[in-house]
Design an enzyme around this catalytic site. Sequence first.
Site, PDB file in Angstrom:
ATOM      1  N   ASN A   1      43.968  43.926  47.921  1.00  0.00           N
ATOM      2  CA  ASN A   1      43.176  42.893  47.230  1.00  0.00           C
ATOM      3  C   ASN A   1      42.424  43.426  46.017  1.00  0.00           C
ATOM      4  OD1 ASN A   1      43.859  40.878  49.181  1.00  0.00           O
ATOM      5  ND2 ASN A   1      42.428  41.912  50.573  1.00  0.00           N
ATOM      6  N   ARG A   2      42.987  44.431  45.396  1.00  0.00           N
ATOM      7  CA  ARG A   2      42.378  45.031  44.191  1.00  0.00           C
ATOM      8  C   ARG A   2      41.026  45.707  44.473  1.00  0.00           C
ATOM      9  NH1 ARG A   2      46.997  44.461  43.225  1.00  0.00           N
ATOM     10  NH2 ARG A   2      47.915  43.553  41.369  1.00  0.00           N
TER      11      ARG A   2
END
Length: 213
Positions: A189-190
Amino acid sequence: MKLTDIRRDYTLGGLRRKNLKENPVDQFNLWLEQAIEAELTDPTAMTVATVDENGQPYQRIVLLKSLDDQGFVFYTNLGSRKALHLQDNNKISLHFPWHPLERQVHVTGVAEKLTAAENFKYFTSRPKGSQLAAIASKQSSRISARGILEGKFLELKKKFSDGEIPMPSFWGGYRIKVESIEFWQGGANRLHDRFIYTRVGDAQQWEIERLAP
Ligand SMILES: Cc1cc2nc3c(=O)[nH]c(=O)nc-3n(C[C@H](O)[C@H](O)[C@H](O)COP(=O)(O)O)c2cc1C
């Protein structure tokens, strides 16, 4: 395929403060060993950034040839564009893009020329073709045709066919004294993990801080 659709998740694993080595050179060596073991293409290739007299940044890839507590070493032509930049402004940045491992390392520091003895030791260890090319190519100068370069190479090959090839005075290396090193590991999710080591004073003491992704 639209460029905006090209993306992937980073899932290989995180980086935790408790797992970091206290010395960034040890941490770097661990990651470099893993990049070599993973058989990445050109694991020692690093992008080197310098700036010209107008503050315009330039980048190019060179190969890391050694690393210890004194710094990162690479070799080049001492009349090249990068060398001219470093003459005026020895601040430099290095970047290792190890995509398949979902990692990057970013280094800032200052470049110092190696001694003639250090240059000589590495120059004489290189394949003869590389030694001749180092003499034949006035790196970063404008040339009108490839034939000129090849002609010069053949001329030198004949001249030094049975003897040592002298190291040209315009060829040598730089040692990058590190001011900071950042280790980046991709996360889901970055939410990537980033840690920056910053030198404290002049000794081998480092402050380690986490950076937001
Ligand atoms: C994989 C790779 C490795 C390279 N290694 C070196 C190197 O070790 N030294 C070097 O001077 N140039 C190396 N080059 C060429 C440089 O990227 C660059 O073209 C050259 O040094 C001239 O840069 P400059 O005009 O900005 O000084 C390499 C290029 C690639 C793609």
